[in-house]
Scaffold this active site. Structure first.
Site, PDB file in Angstrom:
ATOM      1  N   CYS A  30     -25.825 -26.305 107.875  1.00  0.00           N
ATOM      2  CA  CYS A  30     -26.411 -25.133 107.218  1.00  0.00           C
ATOM      3  C   CYS A  30     -27.162 -25.514 105.944  1.00  0.00           C
ATOM      4  O   CYS A  30     -26.551 -25.933 104.963  1.00  0.00           O
ATOM      5  CB  CYS A  30     -25.283 -24.151 106.909  1.00  0.00           C
ATOM      6  SG  CYS A  30     -25.721 -22.794 105.829  1.00  0.00           S
ATOM      7  N   CYS A  33     -26.179 -23.547 102.823  1.00  0.00           N
ATOM      8  CA  CYS A  33     -24.847 -23.989 102.386  1.00  0.00           C
ATOM      9  C   CYS A  33     -24.961 -25.242 101.518  1.00  0.00           C
ATOM     10  O   CYS A  33     -24.300 -25.354 100.483  1.00  0.00           O
ATOM     11  CB  CYS A  33     -23.954 -24.309 103.591  1.00  0.00           C
ATOM     12  SG  CYS A  33     -23.617 -22.907 104.674  1.00  0.00           S
TER      13      CYS A  33
END
Length: 117
Positions: A30, A33
């Site tokens: 991600c 993230c």
């Protein structure tokens, strides 16, 4: 304080054993993230009275499911065993710090009473 890796094995102990826990649900693939991770780490270093925990949603799908995480990163704040905040999305550092301030200022007796109604 370093962040704690939350798993199904230590979740209850960490969350129940601490008054204030901020959880970052993330995954290695991600991009947002990865962008949020340094912000989360810097805040963890500033607030040593708060437990900052990370849940790898790939390795711990049961925890992600329990929190109904549909998008990552997702932040969750637990105070006195009560989920007081949960929202997907990477936050800028100033917004994250303001969120921490607001969570600190919550009157937990009032929060508990409002959840009973």
């Amino acid at each position: 304080m370093a962040t704690v890796e939350l798993t199904t094995d230590n979740f209850d102990e960490v969350v129940s054993g601490n008054e204030f826990v901020i959880i970052d649900f993330w995954a290695d693939w991600c991009g947002p993230c990865k962008m949020f991770a340094p912000v989360f780490e810097r805040s963890a270093e500033k607030h040593d009275d708060i437990v900052f925990a990370k849940v790898d949603t790939e390795a711990q799908p049961q925890l992600a499911g329990a929190f109904e995480v549909r998008s990552i990163p997702t932040l969750a704040i637990v105070r006195d065993n009560v989920l007081v905040f949960q929202q997907p999305g990477a936050l800028p550092e100033n917004v994250f710090e303001d969120l921490i301030r607001q969570a600190r200022e919550l009157d937990m007796e009032e929060v508990r009473n409002s959840t009973k109604e």
